[in-house]
Write a protein that holds these residues in place. Structure first.
Motif, PDB file in Angstrom:
ATOM      1  N   GLY A   1       0.812  -1.208   0.000  1.00 12.84           N
ATOM      2  CA  GLY A   1       0.000   0.000   0.000  1.00 12.84           C
ATOM      3  C   GLY A   1       0.845   1.257   0.000  1.00 12.84           C
TER       4      GLY A   1
ATOM      5  N   ALA B   1      -5.677   0.753  -6.196  1.00 14.54           N
ATOM      6  CA  ALA B   1      -6.141   0.156  -4.937  1.00 14.54           C
ATOM      7  C   ALA B   1      -6.056  -1.363  -4.937  1.00 14.54           C
TER       8      ALA B   1
ATOM      9  N   ARG C   1      -7.534   1.224   0.518  1.00 15.19           N
ATOM     10  CA  ARG C   1      -8.227   1.457  -0.751  1.00 15.19           C
ATOM     11  C   ARG C   1      -9.020   2.767  -0.678  1.00 15.19           C
TER      12      ARG C   1
ATOM     13  N   VAL D   1      -6.686   5.750  -0.927  1.00 16.53           N
ATOM     14  CA  VAL D   1      -6.216   6.005  -2.286  1.00 16.53           C
ATOM     15  C   VAL D   1      -7.256   6.804  -3.068  1.00 16.53           C
TER      16      VAL D   1
ATOM     17  N   SER E   1     -10.210   0.389 -11.860  1.00 18.30           N
ATOM     18  CA  SER E   1     -10.385  -0.265 -10.569  1.00 18.30           C
ATOM     19  C   SER E   1     -11.429  -1.359 -10.667  1.00 18.30           C
TER      20      SER E   1
ATOM     21  N   ASP F   1     -12.793  -2.209  -7.697  1.00 15.45           N
ATOM     22  CA  ASP F   1     -13.579  -1.911  -6.504  1.00 15.45           C
ATOM     23  C   ASP F   1     -14.765  -1.046  -6.909  1.00 15.45           C
TER      24      ASP F   1
END
Length: 255
Positions: free
Chosen positions: A141, A165, A173, A176, A194, A196
């Protein structure tokens, strides 16, 4: 079609600061992108989503001007600055033996920025406490945060982040994406890929759904959700993805 990567500037505020038109790309005989057009406005976050192997990284590299398309046109319409586009790859890496501070100072020198800018950017991403740590001692990270700091050195008008992320814990995450939001709040354009979808739904101004080399959905998250008559971006994604191989098609299209 002959590729064109024009950097002609314009003062029209309504236009995207970075725009890809009819982009095509192939690796040998394998077509990866087919007629992709995407605009990235200043002061907004544009999120590129899609299954693995859909061409996201190839498109991001083209839009960051690190890869020349087989065909199509890329236009940058922003100010003439020393660094107009910053880029974070999926797996950022830095020279072992260098501290975080020295690494960022090196990049600042490359773009003609003041060395003091390095600490400002480390503070911006939350890495000031690790300034004197060697880069090889950073967590995944923290390495990504250093990558974001590096990508934004020189305050480029456009910042391209490829899966920033990925592999991070939920808190990291979210951090970010918070950093990315701060960039857009300052007027920079952010193009991010992404998986996510919850964070994309929460933060992105525009979502572009890519698969099999083409865009199948583009618009504000809420607009896509409404159009597909679902309750979340995740459901919209699932409504557009069919088949075990993860092929994305517009709802209603035959398989």
């Amino acid at each position: 079609m002959t590729p064109n990567t024009s950097t002609e500037a314009t003062t029209e505020p309504s236009e995207a600061i970075l725009e890809a038109s009819d982009i095509e790309h192939a690796y040998g005989s394998v077509d990866v992108l087919d007629g992709v057009s995407l605009g990235v406005p200043a002061g907004e976050m544009t999120a590129l989503i899609g299954p693995n192997g859909s061409g996201k990284t190839t498109l991001l590299r083209i839009m960051a001007r690190l890869l020349r398309p087989s065909a199509g046109r890329l236009q940058y319409r922003g100010p003439d600055v020393a660094r107009d586009i910053g880029y974070l790859p999926q797996q950022p890496s830095f020279r072992p033996g260098f501290t975080v501070r020295r690494t960022l100072t090196f990049y600042a020198e490359l773009v003609g920025a003041d060395a003091d800018v390095a600490m400002t950017h480390l503070e911006h991403v939350g890495l000031e406490a690790a300034a004197d740590r060697n880069v090889e001692a950073l967590s995944g990270g923290m390495t990504r945060l250093l990558g974001i700091a590096q990508a934004t050195i020189g305050d480029p008008p456009v910042v391209v982040l490829d899966e920033p992320a990925s592999g991070l814990d939920p808190g990291m995450r979210a951090h970010v994406f918070d950093v990315a939001n701060e960039l857009t709040a300052s007027g920079q354009a952010v193009l991010v890929s992404s998986h996510d979808l919850e964070l994309v739904d929460r933060h992105a101004d525009t979502v572009a759904l890519l698969d099999d080399g083409g865009l199948v959905q583009t618009g504000a998250p809420a607009s896509i959700v409404d159009e597909l008559e679902v309750t979340s971006l995740l459901e919209a994604y699932e409504a557009s993805v069919v088949g075990e191989a993860g092929t994305v098609r517009v709802r209603g299209e035959s398989t």
